[in-house]
Scaffold this motif. Sequence first.
Motif, PDB file in Angstrom:
ATOM      1  N   ALA A 276      47.488  47.746  29.999  1.00  0.00           N
ATOM      2  CA  ALA A 276      48.076  46.403  30.005  1.00  0.00           C
ATOM      3  C   ALA A 276      48.653  46.055  31.373  1.00  0.00           C
ATOM      4  O   ALA A 276      48.565  44.903  31.818  1.00  0.00           O
ATOM      5  CB  ALA A 276      49.156  46.302  28.935  1.00  0.00           C
ATOM      6  N   ALA A 277      49.242  47.032  32.062  1.00  0.00           N
ATOM      7  CA  ALA A 277      49.829  46.769  33.375  1.00  0.00           C
ATOM      8  C   ALA A 277      48.753  46.439  34.398  1.00  0.00           C
ATOM      9  O   ALA A 277      48.929  45.548  35.240  1.00  0.00           O
ATOM     10  CB  ALA A 277      50.642  47.977  33.835  1.00  0.00           C
ATOM     11  N   VAL A 278      47.634  47.139  34.342  1.00  0.00           N
ATOM     12  CA  VAL A 278      46.520  46.832  35.252  1.00  0.00           C
ATOM     13  C   VAL A 278      45.936  45.472  34.913  1.00  0.00           C
ATOM     14  O   VAL A 278      45.652  44.653  35.803  1.00  0.00           O
ATOM     15  CB  VAL A 278      45.444  47.930  35.184  1.00  0.00           C
ATOM     16  N   ALA A 279      45.772  45.203  33.619  1.00  0.00           N
ATOM     17  CA  ALA A 279      45.221  43.919  33.189  1.00  0.00           C
ATOM     18  C   ALA A 279      46.128  42.760  33.587  1.00  0.00           C
ATOM     19  O   ALA A 279      45.646  41.687  33.992  1.00  0.00           O
ATOM     20  CB  ALA A 279      45.002  43.927  31.680  1.00  0.00           C
ATOM     21  N   GLU A 280      47.435  42.953  33.502  1.00  0.00           N
ATOM     22  CA  GLU A 280      48.381  41.900  33.876  1.00  0.00           C
ATOM     23  C   GLU A 280      48.296  41.608  35.371  1.00  0.00           C
ATOM     24  O   GLU A 280      48.355  40.445  35.791  1.00  0.00           O
ATOM     25  CB  GLU A 280      49.803  42.314  33.496  1.00  0.00           C
ATOM     26  N   ALA A 281      48.160  42.656  36.179  1.00  0.00           N
ATOM     27  CA  ALA A 281      48.013  42.459  37.622  1.00  0.00           C
ATOM     28  C   ALA A 281      46.741  41.686  37.920  1.00  0.00           C
ATOM     29  O   ALA A 281      46.735  40.740  38.716  1.00  0.00           O
ATOM     30  CB  ALA A 281      48.000  43.808  38.336  1.00  0.00           C
ATOM     31  N   HIS A 282      45.676  42.053  37.263  1.00  0.00           N
ATOM     32  CA  HIS A 282      44.391  41.371  37.456  1.00  0.00           C
ATOM     33  C   HIS A 282      44.498  39.915  37.033  1.00  0.00           C
ATOM     34  O   HIS A 282      44.029  39.009  37.738  1.00  0.00           O
ATOM     35  CB  HIS A 282      43.314  42.092  36.652  1.00  0.00           C
ATOM     36  N   ALA A 283      45.128  39.665  35.901  1.00  0.00           N
ATOM     37  CA  ALA A 283      45.265  38.296  35.397  1.00  0.00           C
ATOM     38  C   ALA A 283      46.115  37.439  36.326  1.00  0.00           C
ATOM     39  O   ALA A 283      45.906  36.225  36.433  1.00  0.00           O
ATOM     40  CB  ALA A 283      45.870  38.320  33.995  1.00  0.00           C
ATOM     41  N   ALA A 284      47.060  38.065  37.019  1.00  0.00           N
ATOM     42  CA  ALA A 284      47.929  37.332  37.943  1.00  0.00           C
ATOM     43  C   ALA A 284      47.228  36.981  39.240  1.00  0.00           C
ATOM     44  O   ALA A 284      47.763  36.219  40.053  1.00  0.00           O
ATOM     45  CB  ALA A 284      49.180  38.151  38.235  1.00  0.00           C
ATOM     46  N   GLY A 285      46.036  37.546  39.446  1.00  0.00           N
ATOM     47  CA  GLY A 285      45.287  37.255  40.657  1.00  0.00           C
ATOM     48  C   GLY A 285      45.400  38.308  41.732  1.00  0.00           C
ATOM     49  O   GLY A 285      45.012  38.077  42.885  1.00  0.00           O
TER      50      GLY A 285
ATOM     51  N   PRO B  82      35.879  45.748  37.637  1.00  0.00           N
ATOM     52  CA  PRO B  82      34.950  45.959  38.754  1.00  0.00           C
ATOM     53  C   PRO B  82      35.283  45.179  40.008  1.00  0.00           C
ATOM     54  O   PRO B  82      34.769  45.505  41.091  1.00  0.00           O
ATOM     55  CB  PRO B  82      33.601  45.521  38.171  1.00  0.00           C
ATOM     56  N   ASP B  83      36.129  44.143  39.900  1.00  0.00           N
ATOM     57  CA  ASP B  83      36.484  43.372  41.087  1.00  0.00           C
ATOM     58  C   ASP B  83      37.881  43.705  41.599  1.00  0.00           C
ATOM     59  O   ASP B  83      38.398  43.021  42.489  1.00  0.00           O
ATOM     60  CB  ASP B  83      36.367  41.868  40.819  1.00  0.00           C
ATOM     61  N   VAL B  84      38.484  44.759  41.067  1.00  0.00           N
ATOM     62  CA  VAL B  84      39.781  45.227  41.553  1.00  0.00           C
ATOM     63  C   VAL B  84      39.563  46.369  42.541  1.00  0.00           C
ATOM     64  O   VAL B  84      38.715  47.237  42.327  1.00  0.00           O
ATOM     65  CB  VAL B  84      40.681  45.699  40.387  1.00  0.00           C
ATOM     66  N   ARG B  85      40.333  46.345  43.621  1.00  0.00           N
ATOM     67  CA  ARG B  85      40.333  47.462  44.560  1.00  0.00           C
ATOM     68  C   ARG B  85      41.490  48.383  44.191  1.00  0.00           C
ATOM     69  O   ARG B  85      42.616  47.930  44.039  1.00  0.00           O
ATOM     70  CB  ARG B  85      40.470  46.953  45.998  1.00  0.00           C
ATOM     71  N   PHE B  86      41.189  49.669  44.061  1.00  0.00           N
ATOM     72  CA  PHE B  86      42.189  50.631  43.612  1.00  0.00           C
ATOM     73  C   PHE B  86      42.693  51.494  44.756  1.00  0.00           C
ATOM     74  O   PHE B  86      41.917  52.000  45.558  1.00  0.00           O
ATOM     75  CB  PHE B  86      41.629  51.516  42.496  1.00  0.00           C
ATOM     76  N   ASN B  87      44.013  51.613  44.804  1.00  0.00           N
ATOM     77  CA  ASN B  87      44.708  52.443  45.781  1.00  0.00           C
ATOM     78  C   ASN B  87      45.222  53.655  45.005  1.00  0.00           C
ATOM     79  O   ASN B  87      46.163  53.536  44.216  1.00  0.00           O
ATOM     80  CB  ASN B  87      45.876  51.648  46.375  1.00  0.00           C
TER      81      ASN B  87
ATOM     82  N   ALA C 264      38.178  56.544  35.094  1.00  0.00           N
ATOM     83  CA  ALA C 264      36.827  56.057  34.807  1.00  0.00           C
ATOM     84  C   ALA C 264      36.874  54.690  34.133  1.00  0.00           C
ATOM     85  O   ALA C 264      36.090  53.789  34.459  1.00  0.00           O
ATOM     86  CB  ALA C 264      36.082  57.066  33.930  1.00  0.00           C
ATOM     87  N   GLN C 265      37.775  54.521  33.177  1.00  0.00           N
ATOM     88  CA  GLN C 265      37.913  53.231  32.499  1.00  0.00           C
ATOM     89  C   GLN C 265      38.370  52.146  33.459  1.00  0.00           C
ATOM     90  O   GLN C 265      37.878  51.012  33.402  1.00  0.00           O
ATOM     91  CB  GLN C 265      38.922  53.362  31.352  1.00  0.00           C
ATOM     92  N   ALA C 266      39.304  52.473  34.339  1.00  0.00           N
ATOM     93  CA  ALA C 266      39.816  51.485  35.289  1.00  0.00           C
ATOM     94  C   ALA C 266      38.700  50.980  36.194  1.00  0.00           C
ATOM     95  O   ALA C 266      38.558  49.763  36.418  1.00  0.00           O
ATOM     96  CB  ALA C 266      40.937  52.099  36.123  1.00  0.00           C
TER      97      ALA C 266
END
Length: 270
Positions: A41-50, A113-118, A106-108
Motif C-alpha cells: 500500500a505504501a508503494v502504491a500510494e507513492a505511485h498514485a501521488a505521482g 513497471p514505471d517506478v524507479r526503485f532505490n 519481484a512483485q514490486a
Amino acid sequence: MNASAAARHPYLSPDAPRVLAHRGLVTPDAAALGVAENSFAAVAEAHAAGVAYVESDCHLTADGAVVLFHDDDLRRVADDPRAIADVRVHELEEIMSERGGLITLAQALDAFPDVRFNLDVKAAAAAESVGRLVAPHAERVLVTSFSDARRREALAAARSAGAVRRPATSPGIDTAKRLVAARALRRTTRVRALLADLDALQLPERRGPIRVVTRGLVRDAHAAGVEVHVWTVNAEDDMERLLDLGVDGLVTDRADVALAVVNRRGTTAV
C-alpha cells in the motif's frame, strides 16, 4: 546538474529535482488505518501521488524471498521478536495483511513497471538475490547499502545474471567517509577517483556535528557527473533550503509534500 544526458545512468533521466519516497508513502491518514512503511500500500500510494522514485530496503526470508522491509526483525512493525531471516513469506503475508500488505522485490518490479526503485541491501544474505532480481530492470534501479562490500556483491550479481549494464549505485558508509575526508584535505585527485564509479551520493545533510552536504560537495559531485540526494528530509523549509543549495534529490517520508514544494518552485519532479 552539470553532467550531460548521455553521461547519466538511465535511472537518473530526465534531469530534474527528484523526489524519492522513503519506504513508500504513508500519509497520516494511512498511518491511522494501520498502513506500514515498505508495504504494498505504501508503494502504491507513492505511485498514485505521482512519485517516480521509491526508496526501499531489502531483506531475505527463511525461504529465500527478497522482501521490502527496513528492520531485520518484526518488533517495531508487528511487535513480534522474530527476525525476517527466520520467517517464511506466507507468514509475513499474514502479518502484513492488516498493515498494507507484504511486497516482495519481484512483485514490486512487476507491479510497478514505471517506478524507479532505490534499493538499500540491508542483509548480507540478500545481496546476490537482489542483484539477480534487478538484472532485467537495471536501467530503473539504483543499488546501495551501508556496506560497500554488500553493494558491490549485488552489482556483480546483476552483471552475472545478464544485466546489459549495471544498476545505478551510490556509496556505502566507508566510501562516503573517505570522500568527506579527501575533500577536507583538498585531495582533488582522490575525490575524483572516489566519485568515478558512482551515479549518486545519497547522504544525510549532517552526521553529528559534521556538515556532510555542502555547496562545495555538490559542486564537486556535479563536476564528476554525480548527483547528490539527501536523506531523510521531511520539513518544507529544509526541502527548500537544500534545493537552493543545488541538491538533485530529496529522500523523504512525505513525498506528497516534497512534490508540492518542487512543483511550486516551477520545476517538475521526477
